[in-house]
Scaffold this active site. Structure first.
Site, PDB file in Angstrom:
ATOM      1  N   PRO A   9     -11.112  13.182  19.584  1.00  0.00           N
ATOM      2  CA  PRO A   9     -11.403  11.845  19.052  1.00  0.00           C
ATOM      3  C   PRO A   9     -12.013  10.984  20.160  1.00  0.00           C
ATOM      4  O   PRO A   9     -11.484  10.920  21.274  1.00  0.00           O
ATOM      5  CB  PRO A   9     -10.026  11.306  18.642  1.00  0.00           C
ATOM      6  CG  PRO A   9      -9.077  12.476  18.765  1.00  0.00           C
ATOM      7  CD  PRO A   9      -9.677  13.379  19.792  1.00  0.00           C
ATOM      8  N   GLU A  10     -13.138  10.358  19.871  1.00  0.00           N
ATOM      9  CA  GLU A  10     -13.732   9.348  20.755  1.00  0.00           C
ATOM     10  C   GLU A  10     -13.316   7.998  20.198  1.00  0.00           C
ATOM     11  O   GLU A  10     -13.913   7.482  19.254  1.00  0.00           O
ATOM     12  CB  GLU A  10     -15.252   9.481  20.784  1.00  0.00           C
ATOM     13  CG  GLU A  10     -15.774  10.739  21.451  1.00  0.00           C
ATOM     14  CD  GLU A  10     -15.896  10.608  22.964  1.00  0.00           C
ATOM     15  OE1 GLU A  10     -15.461   9.562  23.503  1.00  0.00           O
ATOM     16  OE2 GLU A  10     -16.408  11.542  23.598  1.00  0.00           O
ATOM     17  N   VAL A  11     -12.257   7.414  20.774  1.00  0.00           N
ATOM     18  CA  VAL A  11     -11.634   6.240  20.158  1.00  0.00           C
ATOM     19  C   VAL A  11     -12.307   4.953  20.624  1.00  0.00           C
ATOM     20  O   VAL A  11     -12.803   4.853  21.745  1.00  0.00           O
ATOM     21  CB  VAL A  11     -10.118   6.200  20.452  1.00  0.00           C
ATOM     22  CG1 VAL A  11      -9.442   7.427  19.895  1.00  0.00           C
ATOM     23  CG2 VAL A  11      -9.847   6.081  21.946  1.00  0.00           C
TER      24      VAL A  11
ATOM     25  N   ASP B 101     -16.042   6.061  18.280  1.00  0.00           N
ATOM     26  CA  ASP B 101     -15.496   6.267  16.937  1.00  0.00           C
ATOM     27  C   ASP B 101     -16.048   7.541  16.300  1.00  0.00           C
ATOM     28  O   ASP B 101     -16.689   7.508  15.231  1.00  0.00           O
ATOM     29  CB  ASP B 101     -15.769   5.057  16.037  1.00  0.00           C
ATOM     30  CG  ASP B 101     -14.634   4.047  16.084  1.00  0.00           C
ATOM     31  OD1 ASP B 101     -13.582   4.370  16.643  1.00  0.00           O
ATOM     32  OD2 ASP B 101     -14.808   2.932  15.566  1.00  0.00           O
ATOM     33  N   TYR B 102     -15.833   8.662  16.968  1.00  0.00           N
ATOM     34  CA  TYR B 102     -16.194   9.970  16.445  1.00  0.00           C
ATOM     35  C   TYR B 102     -14.964  10.866  16.450  1.00  0.00           C
ATOM     36  O   TYR B 102     -13.985  10.610  17.168  1.00  0.00           O
ATOM     37  CB  TYR B 102     -17.261  10.644  17.320  1.00  0.00           C
ATOM     38  CG  TYR B 102     -18.528   9.863  17.513  1.00  0.00           C
ATOM     39  CD1 TYR B 102     -19.391   9.620  16.447  1.00  0.00           C
ATOM     40  CD2 TYR B 102     -18.891   9.377  18.770  1.00  0.00           C
ATOM     41  CE1 TYR B 102     -20.571   8.913  16.624  1.00  0.00           C
ATOM     42  CE2 TYR B 102     -20.066   8.666  18.954  1.00  0.00           C
ATOM     43  CZ  TYR B 102     -20.899   8.437  17.883  1.00  0.00           C
ATOM     44  OH  TYR B 102     -22.052   7.737  18.060  1.00  0.00           O
TER      45      TYR B 102
END
Length: 790
Positions: free
Chosen positions: A387-389, A319-320
């Site tokens: 995006p790090e989902v 989440d990043y």
């Protein structure tokens, strides 16, 4: 070659293939202190780390654990085998029962969206089938998936791409936006959420003006699997999901396989061996030279042959939202632009954004974003982000029953990046839901998602006849705009208590037009119930006795003078503790038609570890978290998901929470500030918290309309007749009359209907989106959308 020699040769080849595909590496999840992690980084070479309290959690190769063990540093093994862990979680139901249901989990799901056979994720073959299905169903919107030039992977696979766009009858060239996924083979959510997004675009183009504006002005390119060999390998060794292979599958010597594709790009390739590795056995192996791999060569060629304006290169997890520079700790010269873009893209999720060092706690080199943005000799600059989902708690392979929710969670981000090249602006209202007086002072913030200053026209279109006069404005917004605006809406005299005021708010920047329907309720008296609105209200609350910090009043920051309520009035909140405040006496919830809890709030809270939460109780003991317009999801390792306030919200916004389910009951409220990190922040500030309600509501209030049992078909309609179909046998649901409104809310056709009629004639109406209001003899049904084709 004789038949016997051919058979022996074939068996040897098959044995080699089986051997190559049976060497699944074991990964463990470990935890160690921040200080020990810094010392161990050269040995761990982990690509994903995150904070959990005062510990750093790492998923690393078991083979590298010996070096950590021999170093004498302390660590704890949390999970022995990550693949087994990921597969086991899908066999259990513990993740299914702990969710607090909020509207944010109920976003529209594309009709064609489906899960795959690999732990819920699509295999490579299933992905290719999905792309073929998209083109078969929507050939006018999406191209047939095709290889990027002549590039082939080591195992002979192409890297597929496709494009989605709308009408070509637009003046000027379209902007190009690129979405990629699966640079790393063990990150299936990065790809699956793109498939969700693609289906959403295709299914909603003809019915949603917002999607139409995007696709008519933008060409969206997709490379959903940059690393097909690595992804196929994970499917082969771990068909139930949970495969942990990261790199591609090219042999690199001494029995080692694979290059980390996200360390193989040319900009600052091999800058140091902290952000990448020269060890072929490492997960971070950068290759022998920049662009040594056909996969990165394909992405390079694609960018050089398409004028890409912006890109989202999806990875998971954590989440990043990460942007350049990756190779060093310093930001780019356009860091303010990147901050503004990231704020707009992640506004609802409240996730952490910044450079690699600011987000994932380490630097990288030779990565996709640095090359896309930094290389300007062979192509134009691309505003690229990663995006790090998915939350850290779910790891690389989130459980099957969370895939749909996590895909939907990325939808707004994807849509906004598609609009960023056109200078998109979105609006967040900051007015209370119930107002008083002969004028509605409509307050709102405008958040730009753009790379340059932009002019936007703000206007309203009345939907109710009680609006007498109103303002229109033209603003020039900078990338860091944070100002609260106000439009004054004059109302006619004789307003009745509970009367609806409704209008369409339009934002027009000359290219993109967005419309939002706003609804407010007039009250002729100010009978709201103060909860935490005055400085003395906190005297009716009980502070948690275990806290070294206490909730209280502060005069240093407020929305309404002279003070507000905050969790830590004397400075930053305390680390690693809970700090609660509970109403000592109950509040009687009125029995009005609409009841809200509303308040102003702003906050600065460490995302992913710390949060503020508002809960409600009917007995003062058992509390349920409340879902609001400004809450986001909090995940934990037990599988719980609950609504919280976290991340950063610098401007004062209005929170609105429906209390309709508690009408007539006595309730208690609880604010809790929970900190598990060592990163203390300013906490949350709350002002003007009160219960407001309306005793009477006019019959045209849309969200109080009765449910509409009618299905419209065909939709879109091109033959001039719209049919109604209902499964309801209730005679009171028979349609008595109807109204058709255009996108601006204006009535373009209305008439009465006979009870036996099941169709409505729409001949003569221009092509476009419309709203159909059906009325029975006693009630008004919720509006239904339909589209008239040219």
């Amino acid at each position: 070659m004789t038949i016997s020699k051919f058979i022996l040769f074939s068996l040897a080849m098959m044995a080699g293939i089986v051997s190559a595909y049976s060497q699944a590496s074991v990964y463990k999840r470990i935890a160690l202190s921040q200080a020990d992690y810094e010392l161990a980084r050269p040995w761990i070479e982990a690509d994903h780390v995150h904070q959990q309290g005062d510990k750093v959690v790492v998923e690393m190769l078991a083979a590298r654990l010996d070096k950590l063990h021999n170093s004498g540093l302390s660590y704890e093994v949390l999970v022995e085998d990550m693949t087994t862990f990921y597969q086991q979680q899908n066999r259990e139901i513990k993740y299914r029962s702990r969710n607090t249901s909020c509207d944010e989990y109920n976003r529209p799901v594309p009709q064609n969206f489906k899960l795959g056979s690999m732990g819920g994720y699509l295999t490579l073959e299933e992905l290719e089938s999905e792309l073929d299905d998209m083109h078969a169903k929507f050939p006018d919107l999406i191209t047939k998936a095709q290889p990027v030039s002549t590039f082939k992977t080591y195992e002979g696979r192409p890297i597929l791409w496709t494009a989605i766009t709308g009408s070509t009858n637009q003046s000027g060239a379209k902007k190009n936006v690129l979405y990629t996924a699966l640079h790393h083979a063990r990150e299936p959510l990065s790809m699956h959420q793109l498939v969700y997004f693609m289906w959403y675009l295709l299914e909603n183009y003809h019915s949603d003006p917002h999607v139409q504006h995007i696709l008519d002005n933008t060409q969206l390119y997709f490379i959903p699997c940059v690393n097909p060999d690595g992804y196929a390998y994970n499917a082969a060794v771990s068909p139930e999901g949970g495969g942990m292979w990261r790199k591609n599958r090219r042999p690199v010597g001494n029995g080692n396989f694979g290059v980390d594709l996200n360390r193989n790009y040319g900009y600052q390739w091999g800058y140091n061996s902290t952000g990448s590795s020269d060890d072929p056995a490492s997960d971070l192996y950068r290759g022998s030279v920049a662009f040594s791999e056909p996969e990165t060569q394909a992405v390079k060629w694609f960018c050089e042959n398409h004028d890409i304006f912006s890109a989202l290169n999806y990875h998971s997890f954590g989440d990043y939202l990460i942007y350049p520079w990756g190779y060093m700790s310093e930001p780019t010269m356009e860091d303010k632009i990147y901050q503004s873009l990231a704020r707009g893209l992640s506004f609802e999720k409240r996730i952490r954004y910044g450079t690699s060092r600011e987000t994932v706690l380490y630097t990288t080199n030779g990565d996709t974003d640095d090359w896309m943005y930094g290389e300007t000799q062979s192509k134009n600059k691309i505003y690229s982000m990663t995006p790090e989902v998915g939350p850290a708690e779910f790891g690389f392979w989130p459980p099957e029953d969370k895939i749909q929710m996590l895909c939907a969670r990325e939808l707004t981000q994807n849509l906004r990046m598609a609009m960023a090249p056109h200078g998109f602006v979105f609006m967040v209202p900051s007015s209370d839901p119930i107002f008083h007086g002969d004028q509605l002072q409509y307050r709102y913030y405008l958040y730009p998602v753009t790379t340059e200053d932009i002019a936007v026209q703000v206007k309203i279109t009345p939907l109710t006849y009680n609006i007498k006069d109103y303002d229109e404005q033209l603003y020039t917004l900078g990338i860091g705009n944070k100002e609260e605006y106000q439009l004054d809406i004059d109302l006619r005299s004789g307003m009745q208590d509970g009367e609806l005021v409704q209008f369409v708010m339009t934002l027009d920047n000359g290219t993109l037009i967005t419309n939002d329907t706003m609804t407010y309720i007039y009250s002729n008296s100010d009978d709201g119930i103060d909860v935490l609105a005055r400085s003395t209200d906190i005297e009716n609350w009980v502070r948690s006795s275990s806290s070294s910090h206490e909730w209280g009043n502060t005069t240093s920051d407020f929305y309404t003078a002279p003070s507000s309520i905050t969790d830590s009035p004397n400075g930053l909140y305390a680390t690693a503790e809970e700090n609660a405040i509970i109403s000592a006496e109950s509040y009687k919830i009125p029995g009005g038609e609409e009841v809200f809890l509303s308040f102003k709030a702003r906050w600065d809270i460490t995302y992913g570890e710390d949060f503020a939460q508002l809960s409600i109780s009917t007995d003062g003991v058992n509390f349920t978290p409340l879902c609001g317009q400004l809450t986001t999801e909090n995940f934990d390792y037990k599988g719980d998901i609950s609504p919280v306030y976290t991340g950063i919200q610098k401007e004062w916004l209005t929170e609105k929470i429906s209390l309709n389910n508690y009408k007539g009951q006595k309730v208690y409220f609880k604010w809790n500030m929970v900190s598990t990190s060592a990163d203390a922040r300013d906490g949350i500030f709350v002002d003007d918290m009160k219960i407001t309600y309306s005793q009477t509501i006019t019959s045209n209030r849309d969200n109080l309309f009765s449910e509409n049992p009618y299905h419209l078909f065909p939709n879109p309609v091109s033959g001039g007749v719209l049919y109604l179909d209902s499964k309801s046998n209730d005679p009171s649901a028979a349609v008595d009359r109807y109204e058709i409104r255009n996108q601006l809310g204006q009535i373009v056709r209305k008439r009465r209907m006979h009870q036996t009629e099941n169709h409505i004639r729409v001949q003569g109406l221009p092509a476009g989106l419309y709203y159909l209001n059906l009325m029975t003899s006693s009630q008004r049904l919720k509006a239904k959308k339909f589209v008239i084709l040219p």
